[in-house]
Design a protein around this motif. Structure first.
Motif, PDB file in Angstrom:
ATOM      1  N   SER A 122      18.352 -21.829  14.429  1.00 53.65           N
ATOM      2  CA  SER A 122      19.761 -21.468  14.398  1.00 53.65           C
ATOM      3  C   SER A 122      20.614 -22.648  13.969  1.00 53.65           C
ATOM      4  O   SER A 122      20.595 -23.702  14.600  1.00 53.65           O
ATOM      5  N   LEU A 158      23.475 -14.794  18.020  1.00 50.75           N
ATOM      6  CA  LEU A 158      22.248 -14.880  18.812  1.00 50.75           C
ATOM      7  C   LEU A 158      22.422 -14.297  20.208  1.00 50.75           C
ATOM      8  O   LEU A 158      21.430 -13.954  20.858  1.00 50.75           O
ATOM      9  N   SER A 159      23.652 -14.200  20.668  1.00 56.47           N
ATOM     10  CA  SER A 159      23.889 -13.619  21.989  1.00 56.47           C
ATOM     11  C   SER A 159      24.078 -12.107  21.925  1.00 56.47           C
ATOM     12  O   SER A 159      24.366 -11.472  22.941  1.00 56.47           O
ATOM     13  N   LYS A 200      14.146 -12.494  22.442  1.00 58.65           N
ATOM     14  CA  LYS A 200      14.048 -13.903  22.826  1.00 58.65           C
ATOM     15  C   LYS A 200      12.819 -14.199  23.678  1.00 58.65           C
ATOM     16  O   LYS A 200      12.460 -15.357  23.853  1.00 58.65           O
ATOM     17  N   GLN A 201      12.196 -13.151  24.209  1.00 65.11           N
ATOM     18  CA  GLN A 201      10.945 -13.349  24.942  1.00 65.11           C
ATOM     19  C   GLN A 201       9.758 -13.465  23.989  1.00 65.11           C
ATOM     20  O   GLN A 201       8.703 -13.974  24.371  1.00 65.11           O
ATOM     21  N   VAL A 215      13.557 -19.512  19.670  1.00 66.46           N
ATOM     22  CA  VAL A 215      14.866 -19.805  19.071  1.00 66.46           C
ATOM     23  C   VAL A 215      15.172 -21.279  19.312  1.00 66.46           C
ATOM     24  O   VAL A 215      15.225 -21.729  20.457  1.00 66.46           O
TER      25      VAL A 215
END
Length: 280
Positions: free
Chosen positions: A226, A237-238, A246-247, A251
């Motif tokens: 990122s 990204l949020s 994200k698991q 990132v």
């Protein structure tokens, strides 16, 4: 009357000669070396490595901006800076101006009128092109040996960070707004050299292209780098859609200063990428 006129004429000539001498003295670099004004932050980073400090009449104002600099701020603040306008640049009385690929026509015209040499350096698309640019800058400032020393350090850093075997993790550099550097860019070569596989081609992206969030989610990389943490990239990204990914994907932050410049920035970039890969 004639004697008085001759005296006034002599004083006028002396005054002009004095002003010319002052301008010549202002433009004289250390030991006859040329005085340089840079109006590009990537060029600033190279100059810090190859030129003598006394040669640098001014650097780009971007180098004194923590969001845009490619050199340490405390180092940048030792030099005068300009925003690249013709008036500011000419006032520094340089022998050479080094700029990026795009320069305002008014600045080009002013430099031509003042007989000041202009060198334009584009965004490098490979390590080899970046090293050729270093040689151009080092030759212009008459410090070719310093240029070769910088190139040797870059080559050593790339060798130390390189991976020669196996298929590396699928990675993507994702900038604010979804902008991605694809094949044929310096960023892509640095990914490949440090053991990653740039996924941009898998999405059908061009050299610099935008990857919509939906495509990223449908076919995620193993490593998402990122760019520009703290701004639009963070908000993307949020996004709730990415929460589950994200698991499954790593990132990691990729500082923006590492993305657009070559030169000594390559040393930091390959070091950063190698550190991330080893920690995966």
């Amino acid at each position: 009357m004639i004697r008085a006129f001759a005296l006034l004429l002599g004083l006028a000539v002396a005054g002009c000669s004095s002003q010319a001498a002052d301008r010549s003295a202002q433009r004289a670099g250390p030991e006859g070396l040329p005085r340089i004004v840079s109006i590009n932050p990537c060029v600033d980073a190279v100059l810090m490595q190859v030129a003598r400090p006394e040669q640098i009449a001014a650097i780009s104002h971007y180098s004194q901006d923590p969001r845009a600099t490619s050199i340490p701020l405390d180092q940048a603040q030792r030099f005068a800076a300009t925003s690249g306008t013709a008036e500011e640049v000419v006032a520094k009385a340089p022998d050479i101006v080094i700029a990026g690929a795009h320069v305002a026509p008014a600045t080009i015209a002013a430099l031509h009128r003042m007989n000041i040499r202009l060198i334009q350096i584009g965004v490098p698309e490979s390590i080899a092109e970046s090293e050729a640019q270093i040689r151009t800058i080092a030759s212009a400032v008459r410090r070719t040996e310093r240029g070769e020393a910088l190139i040797a350090r870059i080559d050593a850093a790339v060798r130390a960070a390189s991976v020669q075997h196996g298929a590396g993790p699928r990675a993507l550099i994702w900038q604010g707004g979804g902008l991605v550097p694809g094949e044929g860019t310096l960023a892509s070569e640095l990914l490949q050299r440090t053991g990653y596989r740039n996924m941009s081609a898998d999405y059908g992206l061009k050299r610099w292209d935008v990857l919509p969030l939906e495509h990223l989610v449908a076919r995620p990389p193993e490593v998402l780098l990122s760019v520009g943490a703290g701004d639009r990239s963070d908000r993307m990204l949020s996004h709730p859609v990415l929460a589950g990914l994200k698991q499954a994907i790593a990132v990691r932050r990729y500082p923006e200063r590492l993305l657009h410049c070559g030169g000594p920035t390559i040393i930091d970039a390959v070091g950063h990428l190698a550190t991330i890969r080893r920690a995966l």
